[in-house]
Enzyme design. Structure first.
Site, PDB file in Angstrom:
ATOM      1  N   SER A  37      51.239  24.577  38.914  1.00  0.00           N
ATOM      2  CA  SER A  37      51.321  25.383  37.696  1.00  0.00           C
ATOM      3  C   SER A  37      52.262  24.709  36.720  1.00  0.00           C
ATOM      4  O   SER A  37      53.270  24.115  37.120  1.00  0.00           O
ATOM      5  CB  SER A  37      51.831  26.797  38.027  1.00  0.00           C
TER       6      SER A  37
ATOM      7  N   HIS B 196      34.136  45.505  53.862  1.00  0.00           N
ATOM      8  CA  HIS B 196      34.497  46.266  52.659  1.00  0.00           C
ATOM      9  C   HIS B 196      35.964  46.054  52.295  1.00  0.00           C
ATOM     10  O   HIS B 196      36.584  46.900  51.647  1.00  0.00           O
ATOM     11  CB  HIS B 196      34.212  47.765  52.840  1.00  0.00           C
TER      12      HIS B 196
END
Length: 456
Positions: free
Chosen positions: A295, A171
């Site tokens: 990038s 989780h």
């Protein structure tokens, strides 16, 4: 515009064309025509080899060699000639028949029996066997070898990092530790099951006429056992025989094949996402390649682009494969034509998968474990030892062990000293206290290392 990697509508043949070159000779129009020619030629040879079909006498060695050469040397020029004929016939399989009649016209022995090319066949007799040969070739020569590379690459990570401890997350929250190697072994084991299943899928074929009952065959040669003849022919191609069909082979095996590929792809998506997450958590570093840019505006970026590319292409692959798997087994009555255009996309779903496999392999080759970060993260999560402590407390009958550890650890940070103080206050044998105090988040890994070593 001339068709090229710059002008292709599909990125499979455009931007990624070099990554799918292994599929071109199989799933292209050329590939389909090549397999159709092979089936038609082998059918003629099979007819000639049967004593009861006297109108097609047994071929001399030279004639057999000539026919074999048509198959073996089938060229792009041959395929182009078939397409030229098709512009007149407006029927692709009939164009193959006429092409072969042209090829045998110069050999008197073969020209004399040219009307037995495509004898008693419906187009789907030729097509289903051609598609079966395409898929068998792709599975055996392309898909399974790539799967083996992926499985072996992930197994190598498992072995290399078998004892590198990892803070698990369930989780998204800190959980019982494992090792990097064991998490890789989990994936490899899942993939191995799909590898075995894909290898075991029976690729089926039929050659039994317009509705599957040998009507025309029996009308011409009632004395021939066409059912046995059909089985012998189909299996001679390396294909499993399907004795019960309509005009079309029902394509159930294609659904089985593609469902298996889609399952493997889904496992790989799971792997891609997990590794992406481990990179984001700084568990893995990526080797940089000189000249690459991450990038257009942020010079520092080293993005997990290989795993992202793989995930995206696997999604496209599964979309195509799952449509094929659900559509192809459905055909109205003895057949409709909706499968025809869909079958021309067999290579598309496999093509996207192939692009993805290569991206994942590239990404895996650039991974390096960030050992120091992993150990530091474990050292900041001593509360994960609540599990073994409360489990030992249960063994010795201590009241409310789970609740006591919950009070100590839930939503809190506990360090090594805090854990040791808690253990010292327990009514446990001294040897058990010593064993628990020797545990750390980094060595509380159960059988993880052994399970990697046991992976086959």
């Amino acid at each position: 515009m001339e068709l090229s990697s710059l002008t292709a509508v599909s990125p499979v043949d455009g931007r990624y064309g070099d990554k799918v070159s292994a599929l071109r000779g199989i799933f292209s129009e050329y590939g389909l025509l090549k397999f159709r020619v092979q089936v038609e030629v082998r059918w003629l040879q099979k007819l000639a080899a049967h004593a009861a079909i006297k109108e097609v006498p047994a071929f001399a060695a030279d004639a057999i060699g000539y026919l074999d050469a048509i198959v073996a040397s089938f060229s792009e020029e041959d395929a182009a000639r078939i397409k030229t004929i098709e512009r007149t016939t407006n029927h692709d399989v009939k164009a193959v028949e006429y092409f072969l009649k042209e090829k045998v016209a110069e050999i008197p022995e073969l020209h004399a029996v040219s009307e037995f090319i495509h004898f008693a066949c419906t187009s789907e007799d030729i097509n289903n066997l051609s598609h079966a040969l395409m898929l068998k070739t792709a599975r055996d020569e392309v898909i399974l070898p790539y799967w083996r590379q992926l499985i072996d690459g992930i197994k190598d990570l498992a072995v290399q990092y078998r004892d590198i401890p990892l803070l698990s997350r369930t989780h998204g929250q800190p959980a019982t530790p494992s090792t990097i190697g064991k998490e890789m072994a989990n994936v490899a084991y899942r993939m191995e099951r799909q590898y075995r299943q894909l290898n075991q899928v029976e690729i089926l074929g039929k050659i039994n006429g317009a509705v599957g009952n040998y009507n025309a065959h029996i009308a011409a040669y009632p004395e021939v056992d066409w059912h046995q003849f059909s089985e012998e022919f189909v299996t001679s191609l390396g294909i499993q025989w399907n004795p019960y069909t309509t005009q079309i082979e029902p394509h159930d095996y294609i659904a089985e094949l593609f469902d298996c590929v889609a399952r493997f792809n889904t496992i790989l998506i799971d792997f891609d996402r997990d590794v992406w997450g481990y990179i984001a958590l700084n568990h893995f570093k990526q080797k940089t390649i000189a000249g690459e840019i991450g990038s257009s505006t942020m010079p520092h970026k080293v993005n997990p682009i290989d795993f992202e590319n793989s995930e995206g292409n696997l999604g496209l692959s599964n979309a195509v494969l799952q449509h094929l798997a659900s559509k192809l087994p459905v055909s109205r009555w003895q057949r409709d034509l909706t499968d025809s255009t869909v079958l021309r996309n067999l290579g598309v779903g496999i093509g996207y998968a192939l692009i993805a496999y290569q991206s994942t392999l590239k990404g895996v080759s650039k991974l390096e474990v960030n050992r120091d970060h992993l150990l530091d993260e474990l050292d900041h999560n001593w509360e994960v030892l609540a599990e073994p402590i409360q489990t030992v407390m249960r063994r010795y009958g201590i009241e409310k062990p789970y609740e006591k550890l919950k009070e100590l650890t839930r939503g809190k940070r506990v360090d090594a000293e805090g854990m040791k103080q808690f253990i010292d206050g327990l009514a446990l044998p001294e040897e058990e206290k010593a064993r628990l105090k020797a545990m750390t988040p980094a060595n509380y890994i159960g059988r993880a290392i052994t399970m990697v070593d046991e992976l086959k």
